[in-house]
Design a protein around this motif. Structure first.
Motif, mmCIF file in Angstrom:
data_model
loop_
_atom_site.group_PDB
_atom_site.id
_atom_site.type_symbol
_atom_site.label_atom_id
_atom_site.label_comp_id
_atom_site.label_asym_id
_atom_site.label_seq_id
_atom_site.Cartn_x
_atom_site.Cartn_y
_atom_site.Cartn_z
ATOM 1 N N UNK A 1 9.554 18.551 9.565
ATOM 2 C CA UNK A 1 8.409 17.684 9.280
ATOM 3 C C UNK A 1 7.719 18.135 7.992
ATOM 4 N N UNK A 2 7.591 19.441 7.807
ATOM 5 C CA UNK A 2 6.974 19.956 6.577
ATOM 6 C C UNK A 2 7.825 19.640 5.352
ATOM 7 N N UNK A 3 9.133 19.827 5.477
ATOM 8 C CA UNK A 3 10.033 19.584 4.347
ATOM 9 C C UNK A 3 10.060 18.101 3.983
ATOM 10 N N UNK A 4 10.288 17.240 4.985
ATOM 11 C CA UNK A 4 10.371 15.800 4.716
ATOM 12 C C UNK A 4 9.045 15.231 4.236
ATOM 13 N N UNK A 5 7.935 15.839 4.652
ATOM 14 C CA UNK A 5 6.616 15.357 4.258
ATOM 15 C C UNK A 5 6.399 15.342 2.748
ATOM 16 N N UNK A 6 7.151 16.187 2.043
ATOM 17 C CA UNK A 6 7.042 16.229 0.584
ATOM 18 C C UNK A 6 7.815 15.095 -0.086
ATOM 19 N N UNK A 7 8.718 14.451 0.659
ATOM 20 C CA UNK A 7 9.593 13.439 0.067
ATOM 21 C C UNK A 7 9.322 12.008 0.551
ATOM 22 N N UNK A 8 8.436 11.866 1.508
ATOM 23 C CA UNK A 8 8.120 10.525 2.022
ATOM 24 C C UNK A 8 6.655 10.198 1.737
ATOM 25 N N UNK B 1 -8.742 0.360 2.678
ATOM 26 C CA UNK B 1 -7.763 1.209 1.989
ATOM 27 C C UNK B 1 -7.300 0.583 0.690
ATOM 28 N N UNK B 2 -7.270 -0.747 0.616
ATOM 29 C CA UNK B 2 -6.881 -1.396 -0.632
ATOM 30 C C UNK B 2 -7.943 -1.179 -1.712
ATOM 31 N N UNK B 3 -9.197 -1.127 -1.297
ATOM 32 C CA UNK B 3 -10.286 -0.951 -2.256
ATOM 33 C C UNK B 3 -10.446 0.522 -2.612
ATOM 34 N N UNK B 4 -10.379 1.403 -1.583
ATOM 35 C CA UNK B 4 -10.609 2.824 -1.809
ATOM 36 C C UNK B 4 -9.605 3.643 -0.997
ATOM 37 N N UNK B 5 -8.394 3.864 -1.570
ATOM 38 C CA UNK B 5 -7.367 4.599 -0.829
ATOM 39 C C UNK B 5 -7.809 6.002 -0.527
ATOM 40 N N UNK C 1 0.857 -1.179 0.000
ATOM 41 C CA UNK C 1 0.000 0.000 0.000
ATOM 42 C C UNK C 1 0.898 1.236 0.000
ATOM 43 N N UNK C 2 0.650 2.171 -0.909
ATOM 44 C CA UNK C 2 1.452 3.390 -1.032
ATOM 45 C C UNK C 2 0.511 4.587 -1.144
ATOM 46 N N UNK C 3 0.679 5.549 -0.244
ATOM 47 C CA UNK C 3 -0.133 6.766 -0.271
ATOM 48 C C UNK C 3 0.808 7.960 -0.157
ATOM 49 N N UNK C 4 1.102 8.599 -1.286
ATOM 50 C CA UNK C 4 2.039 9.724 -1.260
ATOM 51 C C UNK C 4 1.468 10.918 -0.502
ATOM 52 N N UNK C 5 0.143 11.033 -0.434
ATOM 53 C CA UNK C 5 -0.467 12.139 0.309
ATOM 54 C C UNK C 5 -0.306 11.954 1.813
ATOM 55 N N UNK C 6 -0.006 10.749 2.267
ATOM 56 C CA UNK C 6 0.155 10.490 3.696
ATOM 57 C C UNK C 6 1.545 10.792 4.218
ATOM 58 N N UNK C 7 2.418 11.324 3.373
ATOM 59 C CA UNK C 7 3.793 11.606 3.775
ATOM 60 C C UNK C 7 3.916 12.627 4.887
#
Length: 186
Positions: A89-96, A182-186, A52-58
């Motif tokens: 936290x704000x800076x790293x949040x864009x990269x994780x 989350x697998x069905x509807x991330x 499971x990968x959610x780039x918005x959850x970084x």
């Protein structure tokens, strides 16, 4: 329990306990393969891997990591670190990203001997599952020997990961439903 009669448990892989070099990673993978081999060679057991990968959850992942650093800094009397850690936290949040690896561990009725299958059939005939919608109906009924084989399989897999230095935990029913959603509807 699935409609096919199989039992399934979900296990979340958390990661390794310590930083590893490339050679150590190979050793960890070898140890894991050796540990999993006996469990997966026995009939009726299978493993399915879900990623499971959610780039918005970084941002949340980064904030959680910085929260741990924040508590450590406070414990050491470094109270001026607050602004720096919030900014990081704000800076790293864009990269994780929020990433999860979940194993579905399946045990099919093929894991039972022919005698155990006959006993399970008798058990099911004596204890039928009421039709859907019945108020007091339990979700499922399972013969204890079948459930025991599944639990031993899950425990064996968890032990193999632990011996290889990889953190893994069996998910609760509530967490299992969250992962499925989350697998069905991330």
């Amino acid at each position: 329990r699935c409609s096919s009669g199989a039992l399934v448990s979900l296990v979340e892989i958390k990661g390794v306990y310590t930083y590893q070099t490339e050679n150590q990673e190979h050793g960890t993978l070898d140890a894991l393969c050796e540990g999993l081999r006996p469990a997966l060679l026995s009939p009726g057991h299978a493993m399915q891997i879900m990623y499971y990968h959610d780039s918005a959850g970084g941002k949340q992942v980064s904030s959680d990591i910085m929260g741990d650093l924040r508590r450590s800094a406070h414990a050491r009397g470094l109270r001026d670190m607050e602004f720096f850690l919030d900014d990081m936290a704000d800076v790293f949040g864009e990269y994780v990203a929020d990433e999860k690896v979940v194993l579905a561990l399946w045990t099919d009725v093929k894991a039972l001997t022919s005698h155990e299958r006959q006993e399970m059939k008798k058990f099911s005939e004596k204890n039928p599952v009421p039709p859907a919608g019945a108020e007091s109906a339990p979700f499922c009924r399972v013969d204890s020997s079948f459930e025991d084989k599944h639990d031993m399989f899950v425990d064996s897999v968890l032990s193999s990961f632990s011996k290889a230095g990889i953190s893994a935990e069996k998910l609760s029913p509530e967490d299992t439903l969250t992962v499925m959603r989350k697998c069905v509807d991330p």
